[in-house]
Design an enzyme around this catalytic site. Structure first.
Site, PDB file in Angstrom:
ATOM      1  N   ASP A 221      48.047  -9.069 -16.378  1.00 19.55           N
ATOM      2  CA  ASP A 221      47.381  -8.202 -17.445  1.00 19.55           C
ATOM      3  C   ASP A 221      48.753  -7.904 -18.363  1.00 19.55           C
ATOM      4  O   ASP A 221      49.580  -7.081 -17.627  1.00 19.55           O
ATOM      5  CB  ASP A 221      46.798  -7.376 -17.012  1.00 19.55           C
ATOM      6  CG  ASP A 221      45.873  -6.471 -17.688  1.00 19.55           C
ATOM      7  OD1 ASP A 221      44.702  -6.855 -17.753  1.00 19.55           O
ATOM      8  OD2 ASP A 221      46.407  -5.640 -18.547  1.00 19.55           O
ATOM      9  N   ASN A 229      47.784  -3.938 -30.262  1.00 18.76           N
ATOM     10  CA  ASN A 229      46.530  -4.038 -31.319  1.00 18.76           C
ATOM     11  C   ASN A 229      46.458  -2.852 -32.256  1.00 18.76           C
ATOM     12  O   ASN A 229      46.633  -3.138 -33.606  1.00 18.76           O
ATOM     13  CB  ASN A 229      45.200  -4.078 -30.731  1.00 18.76           C
ATOM     14  CG  ASN A 229      44.915  -5.458 -30.233  1.00 18.76           C
ATOM     15  OD1 ASN A 229      44.388  -6.462 -31.295  1.00 18.76           O
ATOM     16  ND2 ASN A 229      44.657  -5.570 -29.080  1.00 18.76           N
ATOM     17  N   ASP A 238      46.910 -11.273 -31.357  1.00 16.36           N
ATOM     18  CA  ASP A 238      46.419 -12.416 -30.915  1.00 16.36           C
ATOM     19  C   ASP A 238      47.637 -13.380 -30.724  1.00 16.36           C
ATOM     20  O   ASP A 238      47.569 -14.166 -30.047  1.00 16.36           O
ATOM     21  CB  ASP A 238      45.546 -12.986 -32.263  1.00 16.36           C
ATOM     22  CG  ASP A 238      44.302 -12.468 -32.049  1.00 16.36           C
ATOM     23  OD1 ASP A 238      43.931 -11.890 -31.148  1.00 16.36           O
ATOM     24  OD2 ASP A 238      43.477 -12.838 -33.069  1.00 16.36           O
ATOM     25  N   GLU A 264      42.984  -9.566 -22.461  1.00 15.04           N
ATOM     26  CA  GLU A 264      44.435  -9.731 -22.228  1.00 15.04           C
ATOM     27  C   GLU A 264      44.824 -10.123 -20.606  1.00 15.04           C
ATOM     28  O   GLU A 264      45.970  -9.720 -20.251  1.00 15.04           O
ATOM     29  CB  GLU A 264      45.493  -8.697 -22.756  1.00 15.04           C
ATOM     30  CG  GLU A 264      45.375  -7.462 -21.765  1.00 15.04           C
ATOM     31  CD  GLU A 264      43.830  -6.494 -21.594  1.00 15.04           C
ATOM     32  OE1 GLU A 264      42.862  -7.146 -21.823  1.00 15.04           O
ATOM     33  OE2 GLU A 264      44.145  -5.466 -20.994  1.00 15.04           O
TER      34      GLU A 264
END
Ligand SMILES: Nc1nc2c(ncn2[C@@H]2O[C@H](COP(=O)(O)OP(=O)(O)OP(=O)(O)O)[C@@H](O)[C@H]2O)c(=O)[nH]1
Length: 350
Positions: A221, A229, A238, A264
């Site tokens: 993770d 973000n 992304d 993620e």
């Protein structure tokens, strides 16, 4: 195809010979020639020599081959009625080209058949000038010309239809491949998706349950990805997901399976791998991902880290994918809680 192309003229020729319309020697020559042709085609296909040609089905050769022996029979047959009957059977092989040939080739082959018959008629007329006075001969020639034009048009139409069908078939095949590909791959990163990961895990769990081999699952993770973000924008985030995924994918064995489990979070399945080796792999990947450098639109550079939870499959018939992922998730939770950017293993099953 070849056998059928010769059997009809052969049976008419046999009947003509029985009726005294055809000598036994031309019949024998015909049978020997077509037998030789049949054997030749059989050997070519059997040995795979046909695969060396641009048209491996050898349709053109198979459609053209019966013509010379057919013309030979027609040359030797006595009456024009018998010749007309043979002519009808000689043109039958053309139909085999209907689906295989394109419009041009079909028209070309049809023209060759017609010209060949005209040549035969010219030779016959040379030896028997009275044929030129026989209206039946001219009617036959005109009928053949009309038939060839019709056949050419129908053949061209069917050929075009065949082309369309072949194209549609190819497109359908490509679409199916794309759909099959999309069904197992993640759209954003291109690595395997959750659906495929679960399939692989199910397979590995049942293999491990049979006692074949242990395997490990690493749940990876990205740390504090919300901040990536928020600070750098969705598109840059992304790109981080894509690069991390490609990096891991390029650094694992062929037998390993790596995919995006969601958001993620990624899963790495390591077959035939126990806890210590899985830990080594996860540590190596964690370090490598931490070394990757990213840049946002303003050129500001930044890095990311990952936390990894590892679970090892128990050799138990009651083991399930859910239970294994739950263990890996608990280990991942430990990794996050103990400061992130680290690898934690679930308790090794006894
Ligand atoms: N750009 C992008 N962001 C995603 C995607 N999938 C999930 N995210 C983001 O990933 C973030 C995950 O945030 P959290 O679950 O709070 O976890 P985190 O910020 O990584 O924190 P920890 O997991 O505790 O280290 C959320 O902001 C999601 O919007 C995606 O496909 N693209």
């Amino acid at each position: 195809m070849a056998g059928a192309s010769y059997s009809m003229p052969a049976s008419i020729a046999f009947a003509a010979a029985m009726a005294g319309e055809l000598g036994w020697t031309p019949l024998l020559n015909y049978l020997l020639t077509v037998t030789a042709l049949l054997v030749a085609f059989y050997v070519v296909f059997r040995t795979g020599a046909n695969l060396r040609f641009a048209e491996p089905g050898l349709t053109t050769a198979q459609v053209m081959a019966p013509l010379p022996p057919g013309l030979y029979l027609m040359y030797h047959v006595g009456s024009h009625e018998a010749r007309a009957a043979m002519l009808l059977t000689v043109i039958v092989p053309l139909f085999y080209g209907l689906l295989d040939f394109g419009m041009r080739r079909f028209l070309g082959v049809t023209a060759v058949y017609f010209v060949a018959y005209c040549a035969l008629f010219a030779v016959l007329a040379w030896h028997q000038p009275e044929l030129l006075q026989d209206p039946d001969e001219w009617i036959m020639l005109i009928a053949l010309a009309a038939l060839m034009v019709q056949l050419g048009l129908i053949g061209g139409f069917v050929s075009e239809l065949g082309d369309v069908l072949r194209r549609k078939n190819r497109e359908l095949g490509e679409a199916l491949t794309r759909i099959a590909d999309m069904a197992v791959h993640d759209e954003l990163t291109g690595v395997y998706n959750r659906h495929h990961l679960v399939d692989v895990l199910r397979r590995e769990v049942s293999r491990a349950a049979r006692g074949d081999a242990v395997f490990s699952v690493c749940l990876m993770d990205l740390d504090l990805f919300k901040q990536v973000n928020d600070r750098h924008g969705h598109l840059v985030a992304d790109e981080v997901l894509r690069r991390c995924a490609h990096h891991v994918e390029s650094r694992i064995r062929d037998i390993d399976t790596f995919g995006r489990y969601g958001g993620e979070e990624f899963v790495l399945v390591l077959p035939a791998t126990g806890a210590p080796a899985a830990r080594d792999v996860a540590e190596r990947l964690r370090r490598e991902l931490a070394d990757l450098e990213f840049a946002n639109d303003a050129g500001e550079r930044f890095g990311i880290t990952v936390s990894v939870g590892i679970a090892v499959s128990p050799r138990s018939p009651s083991a399930t994918v859910d239970a294994l992922l739950h263990e890996a998730d608990a280990a991942l939770y430990d990794a996050k809680n103990s400061g992130r950017n680290r690898v934690c293993s679930a308790a090794v099953p006894g």
